[in-house]
Write a protein that holds these residues in place. Structure first.
Motif, PDB file in Angstrom:
ATOM      1  N   VAL A  59      10.296 -30.997  -0.481  1.00  0.00           N
ATOM      2  CA  VAL A  59      11.233 -31.796  -1.267  1.00  0.00           C
ATOM      3  C   VAL A  59      12.624 -31.734  -0.624  1.00  0.00           C
ATOM      4  N   ALA A  60      13.253 -32.893  -0.450  1.00  0.00           N
ATOM      5  CA  ALA A  60      14.582 -32.952   0.170  1.00  0.00           C
ATOM      6  C   ALA A  60      15.627 -32.476  -0.845  1.00  0.00           C
ATOM      7  N   VAL A  61      16.237 -31.342  -0.557  1.00  0.00           N
ATOM      8  CA  VAL A  61      17.173 -30.716  -1.492  1.00  0.00           C
ATOM      9  C   VAL A  61      18.416 -31.574  -1.690  1.00  0.00           C
ATOM     10  N   LYS A  62      18.804 -32.325  -0.659  1.00  0.00           N
ATOM     11  CA  LYS A  62      20.071 -33.052  -0.783  1.00  0.00           C
ATOM     12  C   LYS A  62      20.050 -34.107  -1.885  1.00  0.00           C
ATOM     13  N   ALA A  63      18.865 -34.584  -2.276  1.00  0.00           N
ATOM     14  CA  ALA A  63      18.806 -35.589  -3.345  1.00  0.00           C
ATOM     15  C   ALA A  63      19.204 -34.994  -4.691  1.00  0.00           C
ATOM     16  N   PHE A  80      10.488 -27.153   0.948  1.00  0.00           N
ATOM     17  CA  PHE A  80      11.775 -27.832   0.857  1.00  0.00           C
ATOM     18  C   PHE A  80      12.299 -28.255   2.221  1.00  0.00           C
ATOM     19  N   ASP A  81      12.992 -29.381   2.230  1.00  0.00           N
ATOM     20  CA  ASP A  81      13.700 -29.860   3.408  1.00  0.00           C
ATOM     21  C   ASP A  81      15.185 -29.657   3.150  1.00  0.00           C
ATOM     22  N   ILE A  82      15.842 -28.878   4.012  1.00  0.00           N
ATOM     23  CA  ILE A  82      17.262 -28.587   3.813  1.00  0.00           C
ATOM     24  C   ILE A  82      18.087 -29.162   4.967  1.00  0.00           C
ATOM     25  N   PHE A 103      14.263 -27.241   8.306  1.00  0.00           N
ATOM     26  CA  PHE A 103      15.721 -27.358   8.383  1.00  0.00           C
ATOM     27  C   PHE A 103      16.073 -28.575   9.234  1.00  0.00           C
ATOM     28  N   SER A 104      16.552 -29.646   8.581  1.00  0.00           N
ATOM     29  CA  SER A 104      16.940 -30.877   9.261  1.00  0.00           C
ATOM     30  C   SER A 104      18.457 -30.950   9.397  1.00  0.00           C
ATOM     31  N   GLY A 105      18.940 -31.992  10.057  1.00  0.00           N
ATOM     32  CA  GLY A 105      20.392 -32.235  10.124  1.00  0.00           C
ATOM     33  C   GLY A 105      20.918 -32.274  11.547  1.00  0.00           C
ATOM     34  N   CYS A 200      10.083 -37.316  12.202  1.00  0.00           N
ATOM     35  CA  CYS A 200      10.938 -38.505  12.132  1.00  0.00           C
ATOM     36  C   CYS A 200      11.360 -38.713  10.682  1.00  0.00           C
ATOM     37  N   HIS A 201      12.364 -39.490  10.491  1.00  0.00           N
ATOM     38  CA  HIS A 201      12.812 -39.860   9.129  1.00  0.00           C
ATOM     39  C   HIS A 201      13.557 -41.165   9.323  1.00  0.00           C
ATOM     40  N   ILE A 202      12.968 -42.269   8.860  1.00  0.00           N
ATOM     41  CA  ILE A 202      13.470 -43.578   9.301  1.00  0.00           C
ATOM     42  C   ILE A 202      14.463 -44.212   8.342  1.00  0.00           C
ATOM     43  N   GLY A 203      14.681 -43.600   7.189  1.00  0.00           N
ATOM     44  CA  GLY A 203      15.649 -44.201   6.276  1.00  0.00           C
ATOM     45  C   GLY A 203      15.341 -43.839   4.848  1.00  0.00           C
ATOM     46  N   SER A 204      15.966 -44.542   3.932  1.00  0.00           N
ATOM     47  CA  SER A 204      15.823 -44.200   2.527  1.00  0.00           C
ATOM     48  C   SER A 204      15.676 -45.475   1.710  1.00  0.00           C
ATOM     49  N   GLN A 205      15.128 -45.321   0.490  1.00  0.00           N
ATOM     50  CA  GLN A 205      14.893 -46.473  -0.400  1.00  0.00           C
ATOM     51  C   GLN A 205      14.088 -47.557   0.339  1.00  0.00           C
ATOM     52  N   GLY A 240      11.024 -38.544   4.787  1.00  0.00           N
ATOM     53  CA  GLY A 240      11.033 -39.004   3.396  1.00  0.00           C
ATOM     54  C   GLY A 240      11.321 -40.490   3.371  1.00  0.00           C
ATOM     55  N   GLY A 241      12.014 -40.928   2.322  1.00  0.00           N
ATOM     56  CA  GLY A 241      12.515 -42.296   2.329  1.00  0.00           C
ATOM     57  C   GLY A 241      11.830 -43.275   1.412  1.00  0.00           C
ATOM     58  N   LEU A 242      10.710 -42.858   0.791  1.00  0.00           N
ATOM     59  CA  LEU A 242      10.022 -43.802  -0.095  1.00  0.00           C
ATOM     60  C   LEU A 242      10.956 -44.215  -1.236  1.00  0.00           C
ATOM     61  N   PHE A 277       5.421 -34.235   4.430  1.00  0.00           N
ATOM     62  CA  PHE A 277       6.192 -35.302   3.772  1.00  0.00           C
ATOM     63  C   PHE A 277       7.501 -34.687   3.269  1.00  0.00           C
ATOM     64  N   GLU A 278       8.572 -35.466   3.301  1.00  0.00           N
ATOM     65  CA  GLU A 278       9.896 -34.956   2.885  1.00  0.00           C
ATOM     66  C   GLU A 278      10.537 -35.851   1.828  1.00  0.00           C
ATOM     67  N   PRO A 279       9.932 -36.018   0.670  1.00  0.00           N
ATOM     68  CA  PRO A 279      10.502 -36.939  -0.308  1.00  0.00           C
ATOM     69  C   PRO A 279      11.712 -36.371  -1.043  1.00  0.00           C
ATOM     70  N   GLY A 280      12.680 -37.194  -1.269  1.00  0.00           N
ATOM     71  CA  GLY A 280      13.832 -36.812  -2.096  1.00  0.00           C
ATOM     72  C   GLY A 280      13.904 -37.734  -3.297  1.00  0.00           C
ATOM     73  N   ARG A 281      14.398 -38.936  -3.042  1.00  0.00           N
ATOM     74  CA  ARG A 281      14.591 -39.927  -4.114  1.00  0.00           C
ATOM     75  C   ARG A 281      13.315 -40.155  -4.934  1.00  0.00           C
ATOM     76  N   SER A 282      12.171 -40.253  -4.259  1.00  0.00           N
ATOM     77  CA  SER A 282      10.953 -40.645  -4.978  1.00  0.00           C
ATOM     78  C   SER A 282      10.418 -39.533  -5.876  1.00  0.00           C
ATOM     79  N   ALA A 374      18.611 -38.763  -8.414  1.00  0.00           N
ATOM     80  CA  ALA A 374      18.732 -38.545  -6.965  1.00  0.00           C
ATOM     81  C   ALA A 374      20.072 -39.066  -6.464  1.00  0.00           C
ATOM     82  N   TYR A 375      20.710 -38.312  -5.582  1.00  0.00           N
ATOM     83  CA  TYR A 375      21.984 -38.715  -4.964  1.00  0.00           C
ATOM     84  C   TYR A 375      23.003 -39.093  -6.033  1.00  0.00           C
ATOM     85  N   SER A 376      22.988 -38.418  -7.131  1.00  0.00           N
ATOM     86  CA  SER A 376      23.892 -38.745  -8.229  1.00  0.00           C
ATOM     87  C   SER A 376      24.785 -37.536  -8.468  1.00  0.00           C
TER      88      SER A 376
HETATM   89  C1  LIG Z   1      17.593 -37.452   3.144  1.00  0.00           C
HETATM   90  C2  LIG Z   1      16.416 -36.980   3.884  1.00  0.00           C
HETATM   91  C3  LIG Z   1      15.154 -36.974   3.279  1.00  0.00           C
HETATM   92  C4  LIG Z   1      14.909 -37.510   1.889  1.00  0.00           C
HETATM   93  O1  LIG Z   1      15.101 -38.888   1.840  1.00  0.00           O
HETATM   94  P1  LIG Z   1      14.730 -39.731   0.524  1.00  0.00           P
HETATM   95  O2  LIG Z   1      15.092 -41.117   0.875  1.00  0.00           O
HETATM   96  O3  LIG Z   1      15.539 -39.189  -0.590  1.00  0.00           O
HETATM   97  O4  LIG Z   1      13.253 -39.546   0.297  1.00  0.00           O
HETATM   98  C5  LIG Z   1      14.097 -36.469   4.006  1.00  0.00           C
HETATM   99  N1  LIG Z   1      14.273 -35.995   5.270  1.00  0.00           N
HETATM  100  C6  LIG Z   1      15.466 -35.996   5.879  1.00  0.00           C
HETATM  101  C7  LIG Z   1      15.593 -35.486   7.251  1.00  0.00           C
HETATM  102  C8  LIG Z   1      16.570 -36.485   5.212  1.00  0.00           C
HETATM  103  O5  LIG Z   1      17.760 -36.503   5.819  1.00  0.00           O
END
Ligand SMILES: *Cc1c(COP(=O)(O)O)cnc(C)c1O
Length: 420
Positions: A59-63, A80-82, A103-105, A200-205, A240-242, A277-282, A374-376
């Motif tokens: 789970v993406a903690v930043k959400a 968790f994805d941090i 650990f991403s970023g 990889c992580h191609i975007g969000s929403q 993530g990104g769904l 899988f690294e979901p945050g928003r979903s 999420a992101y609020s």
């Molecule tokens: C933000 C982020 C996520 C989560 O993205 P969502 O769109 O919230 O699912 C997953 N992985 C990485 C590397 C991110 O930066």
């Protein structure tokens, strides 16, 4: 699952078994309200679809980094994805384990690398050659071998908002696809690193599966090349990104999304690898609402404004991305609606929460801003010296205060004036 944890009962919006009116009276507004059932259901949709596969969910903690939210996921067995040392500390404080953390970023500091190495995280998702070198040096100083994957930028267009698309050539994230093979060779040559995966992580929403399949196909081609060069890729992290439904979006259902990706990986002969899988928003987005009270109604020549007690410092997404959040009265009136821009008290024209909303409201009424899990709160600030809102979690008929409302003295407790 979208709004079923937040439904009307006898004309009053409830969070699970608790009236939103009661919540607002007891805890004040603005107030973030999360549903344990909704968090659980959204996470289990991933976990269930992963059953029988070598797959896991980080789970993406930043959400949403609230400890209680993270703890709900940790109890369900999530990883968790941090993206920072701060998030590492949060996960550990919430009952998560370092061995389940990736650990991403793009900008990990030496300090953050040390913390993560000492804690023993599962994998560093490395985003540049310079970061490989830095991590190798830090791991050497600590007498450790750092497990790594490279975040590859597959250059696919996820067709989302430009600020939240991350897998295009023009983005700051990841290693360019054409440079990835040589970056893996460079990583393999570094003594204190161990290549374990690809990421990889191609975007969000993102509301379609097709961009994921495009990215995955490119990644799998690369895996074959990397292994031909002698490295071993044990896991594939699809990021993530769904997307979720804020208004009329129709993202694929989570189970279908997961099964489609896993099937593709198996069909292409990579079924022996673990999939992350690294979901945050979903998993958090539709498990929260923001309650706010109408302060004033201000009719204007061109627009009517509903001034509420939540603002862009509480919910930045509309100001930042022109994001849409549904806004509903907690106790709907039968009167004819008027069209309002719903705005906060912050001194910025960009401080709006919803535009041109038909609402039958009076001053003092409560509104629920939907999809605020999420992101609020995670993006909230103290701009205008506004204490950040309280957060509560509803669990059936119970309510738990999971973050106390900030007080004004807390906001400047670390500041000081000059001695003379
Ligand atoms: C933000 C982020 C996520 C989560 O993205 P969502 O769109 O919230 O699912 C997953 N992985 C990485 C590397 C991110 O930066």
């Amino acid at each position: 699952m979208s709004h079923s944890a937040f439904a009307y009962v006898d004309g009053v919006l409830h969070a699970e078994g608790v009236s939103a009116v009661t919540l607002a009276e007891r805890f004040g507004t603005p107030l973030f309200v999360y549903s344990r059932a909704a968090l659980t259901e959204a996470y289990q949709a991933y976990a269930k679809a992963c059953e029988g596969h070598r797959a896991c969910v980080h789970v993406a903690v930043k959400a949403n980094g609230n400890l209680a939210v993270l703890n709900v996921f940790a109890r369900l067995g999530a990883g968790f994805d941090i993206v920072s040392g701060g998030e590492l500390a949060r996960v550990l404080a919430a009952g998560g384990q370092a061995k389940d953390i990736v650990f991403s970023g793009v900008g990990k500091s030496e300090d953050e690398m040390r913390q993560a190495l000492d804690a023993g995280v599962k994998c560093f998702n490395v985003e540049s050659i310079a970061e490989l070198d830095r991590l190798n040096a830090v791991a050497g100083q600590r007498g450790k071998k750092a497990p790594i994957s490279l975040r590859v930028n597959p250059d696919v267009d996820p067709k989302t908002h430009p600020y939240i698309s991350t897998g295009l050539k023009a983005n700051k994230f990841g290693v360019a696809f054409d440079e990835a093979r040589s970056a893996y060779r460079a990583a393999a040559a570094l003594e204190h690193l161990e290549v374990v995966g690809i990421d990889c992580h191609i975007g969000s929403q993102i509301t379609e599966i097709a961009p994921y399949i495009d990215a995955l196909d490119k990644l799998l081609d690369l895996v074959t090349q990397i292994e031909a060069d002698g490295a071993r890729i044990r896991h594939i992290d699809v990021g993530g990104g769904l997307g979720i439904t804020y208004s009329t979006e129709t993202p694929p259902e989570t189970g279908l999304f997961v099964r489609t990706l896993l099937a593709r990986i198996e069909a292409r002969g990579h079924g022996h690898r673990e999939v992350f899988f690294e979901p945050g928003r979903s998993v958090t987005g539709n498990a929260g609402i923001l309650l706010t009270r109408v302060e004033f109604l201000k009719p204007g020549a061109e627009k009517n404004f509903a001034i509420v007690d939540a603002a862009m410092n509480d919910l930045a997404r509309p100001a930042m991305y022109q994001a849409y959040h549904a806004i509903d009265p907690v106790v709907p009136r039968q009167d004819a609606p008027h069209v309002y821009d719903v705005v906060g008290p912050v001194c910025e024209s960009g401080d709006w929460l919803g535009r041109e909303r038909a609402l039958a409201i009076e001053p003092g009424d409560l509104l629920a801003i939907r999809s605020a899990g999420a992101y609020s709160f995670a993006m909230s600030s103290n701009y205008n010296t506004r204490p950040r809102a309280a957060e509560v979690m509803v669990d059936g008929g119970e309510v738990h205060l999971v973050r106390a409302r900030e007080t004004v003295p807390e906001l400047f407790a670390g500041e000081s004036i000059l001695p003379r």
